[in-house]
Design a protein around this motif. Structure first.
Motif, short mmCIF file in Angstrom:
data_model
loop_
_atom_site.label_atom_id
_atom_site.label_comp_id
_atom_site.label_asym_id
_atom_site.label_seq_id
_atom_site.Cartn_x
_atom_site.Cartn_y
_atom_site.Cartn_z
N ASP A 252 0.92 -1.19 -0.02
CA ASP A 252 -0.02 -0.07 0.06
C ASP A 252 0.83 1.22 -0.07
OD1 ASP A 252 -1.93 2.21 0.35
OD2 ASP A 252 -2.57 1.16 2.32
N VAL A 253 0.52 2.13 -0.91
CA VAL A 253 1.40 3.35 -0.79
C VAL A 253 1.29 4.23 0.57
CG1 VAL A 253 1.33 3.78 -3.29
CG2 VAL A 253 -0.70 4.85 -1.73
N LEU A 254 0.17 3.98 1.21
CA LEU A 254 0.01 4.58 2.52
C LEU A 254 0.58 3.94 3.66
CD1 LEU A 254 -3.86 5.61 2.04
CD2 LEU A 254 -1.82 6.99 1.59
N ARG A 255 1.33 2.73 3.40
CA ARG A 255 1.85 1.91 4.61
C ARG A 255 2.72 2.57 5.52
NH1 ARG A 255 6.28 -2.38 2.51
NH2 ARG A 255 7.50 -0.36 2.90
N ASP A 256 3.89 3.48 4.63
CA ASP A 256 4.85 3.96 5.63
C ASP A 256 4.28 5.34 6.35
OD1 ASP A 256 6.43 2.15 4.45
OD2 ASP A 256 7.65 3.62 3.26
N GLU A 257 3.37 6.00 5.93
CA GLU A 257 2.84 7.03 6.80
C GLU A 257 2.14 6.42 7.89
OE1 GLU A 257 -0.31 9.27 4.20
OE2 GLU A 257 1.13 8.40 3.02
N ALA A 258 1.59 5.47 7.72
CA ALA A 258 0.57 4.95 8.69
C ALA A 258 1.45 4.19 10.03
CB ALA A 258 -0.01 3.79 8.39
N GLU A 259 2.64 3.82 9.50
CA GLU A 259 3.61 3.25 10.37
C GLU A 259 4.38 4.30 11.14
OE1 GLU A 259 5.78 0.03 8.41
OE2 GLU A 259 3.63 -1.01 7.96
N ALA A 260 4.55 5.49 10.52
CA ALA A 260 5.43 6.46 10.87
C ALA A 260 4.42 7.28 11.97
CB ALA A 260 5.59 7.64 9.68
N TYR A 261 3.10 7.30 11.82
CA TYR A 261 2.28 7.95 12.67
C TYR A 261 2.31 6.92 13.80
CZ TYR A 261 -1.64 10.64 14.57
OH TYR A 261 -2.54 11.57 15.13
N ALA A 262 2.22 5.81 13.89
CA ALA A 262 2.22 4.90 15.06
C ALA A 262 3.41 5.27 15.92
CB ALA A 262 2.14 3.40 14.48
N GLN A 263 4.34 5.19 15.15
CA GLN A 263 5.83 5.50 15.73
C GLN A 263 6.00 6.74 16.67
OE1 GLN A 263 8.03 2.98 16.60
NE2 GLN A 263 6.78 1.63 15.84
N ALA A 264 5.14 7.54 15.86
CA ALA A 264 5.19 9.06 16.49
C ALA A 264 4.17 9.18 17.85
CB ALA A 264 4.79 9.96 15.57
N LEU A 265 3.11 8.43 17.62
CA LEU A 265 2.22 8.28 18.75
C LEU A 265 3.07 7.63 20.02
CD1 LEU A 265 -1.13 7.43 17.01
CD2 LEU A 265 -0.53 9.44 18.20
N ILE A 266 3.81 6.51 19.74
CA ILE A 266 4.46 5.82 20.94
C ILE A 266 5.54 6.81 21.48
CG2 ILE A 266 6.02 4.09 21.11
CD1 ILE A 266 4.69 2.36 19.17
N ALA A 267 6.24 7.46 20.66
CA ALA A 267 7.30 8.51 21.19
C ALA A 267 6.78 9.65 21.92
CB ALA A 267 8.14 9.19 19.94
N ALA A 268 5.21 9.60 21.80
CA ALA A 268 4.65 10.95 22.63
C ALA A 268 3.95 10.23 23.75
CB ALA A 268 3.68 11.55 21.50
N GLY A 269 4.16 8.84 23.97
CA GLY A 269 3.79 8.39 25.37
C GLY A 269 2.13 8.03 25.22
N VAL A 270 1.66 7.82 23.78
CA VAL A 270 0.52 7.12 23.69
C VAL A 270 0.52 5.63 23.38
CG1 VAL A 270 -1.42 7.32 21.85
CG2 VAL A 270 -0.35 9.45 22.54
N PRO A 271 -0.33 4.94 24.13
CA PRO A 271 -0.38 3.55 23.93
C PRO A 271 -0.95 3.06 22.55
CG PRO A 271 -1.31 4.25 26.13
CD PRO A 271 -0.99 5.51 25.46
N VAL A 272 -0.08 2.42 21.61
CA VAL A 272 -0.56 1.92 20.43
C VAL A 272 -0.24 0.46 20.20
CG1 VAL A 272 -0.14 2.42 17.97
CG2 VAL A 272 0.23 4.30 19.62
N ASN A 273 -1.61 -0.12 19.77
CA ASN A 273 -1.32 -1.47 18.85
C ASN A 273 -1.09 -1.16 17.46
OD1 ASN A 273 -1.69 -3.87 18.12
ND2 ASN A 273 -3.92 -3.70 18.24
N SER A 274 0.00 -1.41 16.92
CA SER A 274 0.15 -1.20 15.52
C SER A 274 0.24 -2.64 14.73
CB SER A 274 1.39 -0.32 15.27
OG SER A 274 1.65 -0.22 13.88
N ARG A 275 -0.27 -2.89 13.72
CA ARG A 275 0.27 -4.03 13.04
C ARG A 275 0.12 -3.90 11.31
NH1 ARG A 275 -2.38 -10.16 13.09
NH2 ARG A 275 -1.46 -10.94 11.36
N ARG A 276 1.05 -4.45 10.73
CA ARG A 276 1.15 -4.42 9.54
C ARG A 276 0.48 -5.68 8.85
NH1 ARG A 276 6.84 -4.15 5.96
NH2 ARG A 276 6.70 -2.05 6.74
N TRP A 277 -0.52 -5.88 8.01
CA TRP A 277 -1.11 -7.14 7.67
C TRP A 277 -0.35 -7.35 6.20
CZ3 TRP A 277 -4.41 -9.74 10.14
CH2 TRP A 277 -4.94 -9.01 11.15
#
Length: 310
Positions: A252-277
């Motif tokens: 998916d062309v959107l894959r990297d921005e979704a995963e970058a947002y998940a990592q940015a949330l984690i870095a900000a202290g937000v609990p995140v469940n992130s999964r690549r299908w």
């Protein structure tokens, strides 16, 4: 992993006309030539459907309410998930995600309010987003009128609806309803269209880079692409946002921005469940009955909502 055979079949069945010229295409031409994938599975019978209307900035916003059938004797208020459909800001309606919303309602035991927001280019940024925010606020204030619990609300969306969900979570942090969770399904998060996955999967995987760039041109209408209301990934501060579930698709062309947002949330202290299908493409969650991973992923999304509402 290799492209899953079920994803390949989806590409063959639903990919847009390869001869479309996105340099000169208008919205009417795209709408006439492109069908959003529909699920093969029959609609669930354990969810009731109602229609509602919320006041919006340009008139009433039509809503579709999904209500899981209650167990005998259960009259308790249900949590609420406000759902924003995808479609590149240009296509789609609550019909597009009907099967998905039915499954979330049944499996998460949540009311799902699907929003029929205004579409671009006829109504560019921030029209649809404002409709969605007005709906979120109305739902929080009037939850008791339709059997909902205004203290247990989540925001959710797929693709461009995931963009709205992320942007609304950011806005609600300062002046809106408290949210228990944000469910972002292969979300659109950055108007720059510059992440490596845009080059890696530019053509041949259902959602192409030229198509996504065209969607952005329709939606922006002169808005600043770096505005975090447009590109939630560009927000300077993500602290204090609600816990998130973020799903991406490998091809998916959107894959990297979704995963970058998940990592940015984690870095900000937000609990995140992130999964690549792995092996999947954009839009696979709409393919219940054709793509096995759709049911598995939606079951996991519903489990995340149930945990957030507990």
């Amino acid at each position: 992993m290799p492209l899953h055979p079920q994803a390949r079949a989806m590409i063959e069945a639903y990919s847009p006309d390869p001869d479309l010229d996105y340099r000169h295409l208008d919205a009417a031409q795209l709408r006439a030539s492109f069908a959003i994938p529909e699920p093969a599975a029959p609609p669930r019978a354990d969810v009731l459907i109602e229609t509602l209307r919320a006041p919006g900035p340009a008139g009433p916003v039509a809503l579709r309410l999904y209500r899981p059938i209650a167990a005998p004797g259960d009259a308790s208020a249900l949590p609420i998930t406000v759902y924003l459909h995808g479609g590149g800001f240009v296509l789609g309606s609550p019909d597009t995600t009907d099967g998905l919303c039915r499954s979330l309602a049944a499996w998460a035991r949540t009311l799902v309010v699907s929003v029929d927001y205004r579409l671009a280019p006829e109504a560019p940024f921030p029209a649809g987003l404002d409709d969605a925010y007005a709906t979120l606020c109305w739902v929080a204030r009037h939850a008791g009128e339709f059997g909902g619990d205004g203290e247990r609300i989540a925001i959710a969306g797929d693709s461009s609806g995931g963009n709205f969900a992320a942007a609304l979570a950011q806005r609600a942090r300062s002046d809106g309803p408290g949210l228990r969770h944000q469910l972002l399904l292969y979300p659109v998060l950055d108007a720059a269209c510059a992440h490596p996955s845009y080059r890696e999967f530019a053509e041949g995987y259902f959602l192409s880079a030229p198509m996504m760039q065209w969607y952005w041109r329709q939606y922006l209408g002169g808005a600043d692409p770096a505005d975090p209301r447009v590109s939630p990934l560009r927000a300077a501060d993500l602290r204090g946002l609600p816990p998130a579930t973020v799903f991406s698709a490998e091809y998916d062309v959107l894959r990297d921005e979704a995963e970058a947002y998940a990592q940015a949330l984690i870095a900000a202290g937000v609990p995140v469940n992130s999964r690549r299908w792995d092996g999947q493409i954009h839009g696979f969650l709409l393919q219940q009955g054709r793509v096995d991973a759709a049911d598995t992923a939606l079951a996991q999304a519903a489990a995340a909502l149930r945990a957030a509402f507990a």
